[in-house]
Design an enzyme around this catalytic site. Structure first.
Site, mmCIF file in Angstrom:
data_model
loop_
_atom_site.group_PDB
_atom_site.id
_atom_site.type_symbol
_atom_site.label_atom_id
_atom_site.label_comp_id
_atom_site.label_asym_id
_atom_site.label_seq_id
_atom_site.Cartn_x
_atom_site.Cartn_y
_atom_site.Cartn_z
ATOM 1 N N LYS A 15 0.840 -1.195 0.000
ATOM 2 C CA LYS A 15 0.000 0.000 0.000
ATOM 3 C C LYS A 15 0.876 1.246 0.000
ATOM 4 O O LYS A 15 0.593 2.222 -0.702
ATOM 5 C CB LYS A 15 -0.915 -0.004 1.239
ATOM 6 C CG LYS A 15 -2.126 -0.891 1.080
ATOM 7 C CD LYS A 15 -2.865 -1.142 2.389
ATOM 8 C CE LYS A 15 -3.383 0.085 3.067
ATOM 9 N NZ LYS A 15 -4.278 -0.248 4.217
ATOM 10 N N ASP A 72 -7.884 2.626 5.001
ATOM 11 C CA ASP A 72 -8.417 1.310 5.343
ATOM 12 C C ASP A 72 -9.162 0.830 4.114
ATOM 13 O O ASP A 72 -10.009 1.544 3.562
ATOM 14 C CB ASP A 72 -9.332 1.336 6.564
ATOM 15 C CG ASP A 72 -9.488 -0.076 7.118
ATOM 16 O OD1 ASP A 72 -8.470 -0.687 7.491
ATOM 17 O OD2 ASP A 72 -10.623 -0.595 7.155
HETATM 18 P P1 ITT Z 1 -2.274 -1.057 7.334
HETATM 19 O O1 ITT Z 1 -3.497 -1.216 8.216
HETATM 20 O O2 ITT Z 1 -1.010 -0.924 8.136
HETATM 21 O O3 ITT Z 1 -2.414 0.038 6.339
HETATM 22 P P2 ITT Z 1 -3.196 -3.564 6.178
HETATM 23 O O4 ITT Z 1 -2.684 -4.460 5.113
HETATM 24 O O5 ITT Z 1 -3.650 -4.224 7.470
HETATM 25 O O6 ITT Z 1 -2.091 -2.436 6.470
HETATM 26 P P3 ITT Z 1 -5.939 -2.848 5.705
HETATM 27 O O7 ITT Z 1 -6.347 -3.136 7.100
HETATM 28 O O8 ITT Z 1 -6.502 -1.634 5.047
HETATM 29 O O9 ITT Z 1 -4.362 -2.713 5.569
HETATM 30 O O10 ITT Z 1 -6.271 -4.151 4.826
HETATM 31 C C1 ITT Z 1 -6.266 -4.052 3.470
HETATM 32 C C2 ITT Z 1 -6.266 -5.424 2.846
HETATM 33 O O11 ITT Z 1 -7.185 -5.420 1.744
HETATM 34 C C3 ITT Z 1 -4.892 -5.728 2.237
HETATM 35 O O12 ITT Z 1 -4.059 -6.422 3.143
HETATM 36 C C4 ITT Z 1 -5.255 -6.551 1.013
HETATM 37 O O13 ITT Z 1 -5.477 -7.886 1.393
HETATM 38 C C5 ITT Z 1 -6.600 -5.940 0.595
HETATM 39 N N1 ITT Z 1 -6.382 -4.821 -0.371
HETATM 40 C C6 ITT Z 1 -6.526 -3.484 -0.147
HETATM 41 N N2 ITT Z 1 -6.223 -2.768 -1.234
HETATM 42 C C7 ITT Z 1 -5.872 -3.663 -2.177
HETATM 43 C C8 ITT Z 1 -5.442 -3.540 -3.507
HETATM 44 O O14 ITT Z 1 -5.265 -2.359 -4.090
HETATM 45 N N3 ITT Z 1 -5.176 -4.647 -4.182
HETATM 46 C C9 ITT Z 1 -5.329 -5.855 -3.606
HETATM 47 N N4 ITT Z 1 -5.711 -6.067 -2.350
HETATM 48 C C10 ITT Z 1 -5.984 -4.982 -1.629
#
Ligand code: ITT
Length: 200
Positions: A15, A72
């Protein structure tokens, strides 16, 4: 607004890479949590994208005493009532990999026909300055779930998500193309407009 620092509040390297790319050209000094190695993780206890984005951004902004934002995000699949949603990162359980999540999703949809494989990606960005809420923005990208894992670009559910208007998955198109249509690209462009009026 030239020298104002903005902290990208994510612990997810994939991300971070996308968000950094999207912020190019903005007159801000971009920092990430790598510049604050002592900063702890935030427990994502919210039940909505907005709640979790706010939790993260508020925490990182307070900790760094600066302008900070958090994203998120997740995938909502129609055939399984909008799951995995806010649980996208840990869909296949604690410590799971992206591949585990994709396999689990494809397995759940194995009998779901093409017409019923609709889904959308959602990204909510919350922005805080010194612990004070500046605003939240949301970006969405509709599409459908592929029947197999396809492509090597991107991360997460990219190899199984086909954005509307494409016959390729997010993982088969370039980072640039993904950013023009993606949930994160849309949310970040909205956040940039927001920031411009806040900082001017
Ligand atoms: P942070 O909270 O530290 O930012 P995280 O990975 O836990 O990291 P999230 O809670 O927002 O972030 O979870 C997002 C999840 O959704 C991520 O781990 C992916 O599995 C999925 N995801 C989000 N955006 C995506 C994208 O552009 N392409 C593919 N999967 C995505």
């Amino acid at each position: 607004m030239k020298n104002k620092i903005i902290v990208i509040g994510t612990k997810n390297r994939d991300k971070l890479r996308e968000l950094k790319r999207l912020l190019r050209g903005m007159k801000l000094r971009v920092k990430s949590l790598a510049d604050f190695p002592e900063c702890e993780d935030v427990e994502e206890t919210g039940k909505t994208f907005v709640a979790n984005a706010k939790l993260k951004a508020r925490f990182y902004s307070k900790h760094t005493k600066s302008l900070a934002f958090a994203d998120d995000s997740g995938l909502m699949v129609n055939a399984i009532n909008g799951r995995p949603g806010v649980y996208s990162a840990r869909f296949a359980g604690a410590g799971c990999t992206y591949l585990d999540n994709n396999r689990k999703l494809l397995k759940m949809l194995v009998k779901t026909p093409e017409a019923k494989r609709g889904a959308k990606f959602v990204c909510v960005i919350a922005i805080y300055d010194n612990g004070k809420l500046i605003g939240t923005v949301r970006g969405e990208c509709v599409g459908k779930i592929a029947t197999e894992i396809r492509g090597a670009n991107g991360f997460g559910y990219d190899p199984v998500f086909i954005p509307k208007g494409f016959n390729k998955t997010y993982a088969e198109i370039s980072a640039k193309q993904k950013n023009t249509v993606s949930h994160r690209g849309r949310a970040l462009r909205a956040a940039q407009k927001f920031l411009q009026s806040y900082l001017n």
